[in-house]
Design a protein around this motif. Structure first.
Motif, PDB file in Angstrom:
ATOM      1  N   GLN A 227       0.822  -1.202   0.000  1.00  0.00           N
ATOM      2  CA  GLN A 227       0.000   0.000   0.000  1.00  0.00           C
ATOM      3  C   GLN A 227       0.859   1.257   0.000  1.00  0.00           C
ATOM      4  O   GLN A 227       0.595   2.214  -0.735  1.00  0.00           O
ATOM      5  N   LYS A 228       1.906   1.249   0.823  1.00  0.00           N
ATOM      6  CA  LYS A 228       2.812   2.401   0.863  1.00  0.00           C
ATOM      7  C   LYS A 228       3.499   2.593  -0.485  1.00  0.00           C
ATOM      8  O   LYS A 228       3.613   3.729  -0.985  1.00  0.00           O
ATOM      9  N   SER A 230       2.351   1.715  -3.362  1.00  0.00           N
ATOM     10  CA  SER A 230       1.357   2.187  -4.329  1.00  0.00           C
ATOM     11  C   SER A 230       1.166   3.696  -4.204  1.00  0.00           C
ATOM     12  O   SER A 230       0.989   4.391  -5.208  1.00  0.00           O
ATOM     13  N   GLU A 231       1.199   4.214  -2.971  1.00  0.00           N
ATOM     14  CA  GLU A 231       1.063   5.650  -2.754  1.00  0.00           C
ATOM     15  C   GLU A 231       2.281   6.401  -3.288  1.00  0.00           C
ATOM     16  O   GLU A 231       2.151   7.428  -3.960  1.00  0.00           O
ATOM     17  N   GLU A 234       2.313   6.033  -7.069  1.00  0.00           N
ATOM     18  CA  GLU A 234       1.077   6.512  -7.678  1.00  0.00           C
ATOM     19  C   GLU A 234       0.518   5.502  -8.683  1.00  0.00           C
ATOM     20  O   GLU A 234       0.154   5.834  -9.815  1.00  0.00           O
TER      21      GLU A 234
END
Length: 259
Positions: A227-228, A230-231, A234
């Motif tokens: 998740q990190k 992906s952030e 982007e």
């Protein structure tokens, strides 16, 4: 699907709930766990875990730099014996550690180079430990490099320049909980590294991601790392999972994924 490319799931920290911990990870979508060896004391538990979870757990064989001490030759002999007995997915965890003891650098280097050469002979990837020794590791890998040598820089926390050197050598970088740490700065580095050079890892039971930092790490936390990423990158989490899984499977020469 996610893969944890580096987890010490045989460690004593899991002795009271190992099966439950693994089931939590599988339920979270983490279906493969690659187990780096430490030394003679970890072999039995690691191989038992592989036997208990076929198709999920895969054992490596190697001598960790922190276990390179006075009688390291005996430990290396045992590693070599095991490599001759059966197939392993990689040689590891090997490398250098200049955080705990700089006085053993000479014998750490000897053990590292010897295991690199075994990896080339057997055409196996290597799992590299490089705590406070990334530049030294890069120099050795450059000297030993040929078409047979590849692997992962486990727990990569280096600079962008070091990351580019890793890429130029044809290696991948293992990204774990550190990427979620507020002041680590790793998020700024991985932002400029293509996902095609990254794999996910926990190093469980160590280096838990936020919000579990300081507590026991486990493989079910891999989605937090994804998740990190992906952030930072982007992109969606599914893309992070798919690409890092493909990278890991390609490296470990696995061509199919159990569903």
């Amino acid at each position: 699907m996610f893969i944890d490319t580096h987890a010490h799931l045989y460690a004593d920290q899991f002795k009271n709930d190992r099966d439950e911990m693994l089931q939590r990870a599988i339920k979270a979508g983490v279906n493969r766990f690659y187990l780096p060896n430490i030394d003679s004391s970890s072999i039995e538990g690691m191989l038992q875990l592989e036997e208990d979870y076929p198709g999920h757990c895969y054992a490596m064989m190697g001598l960790h730099p922190c276990s390179v001490k006075e009688h390291y030759e005996d430990e290396l002999d045992l590693v070599k014996q095991w490599l001759g007995k059966r197939k392993f997915c990689a040689i590891g965890e090997i490398g250098l550690d200049l955080y705990w003891d700089k006085t053993t650098l000479g014998i750490q280097t000897d053990a590292f180079r010897r295991q690199i050469r075994w990896a080339k002979e057997l055409e196996l990837p290597i799992m590299i430990h490089s705590r406070e020794a990334t530049d030294e590791i890069l120099e050795i890998v450059k000297e030993e490099k040929d078409d047979r040598l590849t692997g992962i820089f486990h727990c990569f926390t280096g600079s962008l320049d070091q990351a580019h050197q890793v890429i130029d050598l044809g290696f991948l970088m293992g990204i774990g909980g550190v990427v979620t740490f507020k002041n680590a700065g790793l998020d700024k580095v991985v932002k400029d590294i293509p996902l095609s050079y990254l794999v996910l890892e926990t190093d469980a039971p160590y280096l838990s991601p936020v919000p579990y930092r300081g507590k026991r790490n486990e493989s079910s936390y891999i989605p937090l790392i994804a998740q990190k990423l992906s952030e930072v990158k982007e992109v969606d989490v599914e893309s992070v999972g798919r690409i890092t899984t493909e990278n890991a499977l390609r490296l470990f020469e696995r061509t199919s994924v159990e569903r």
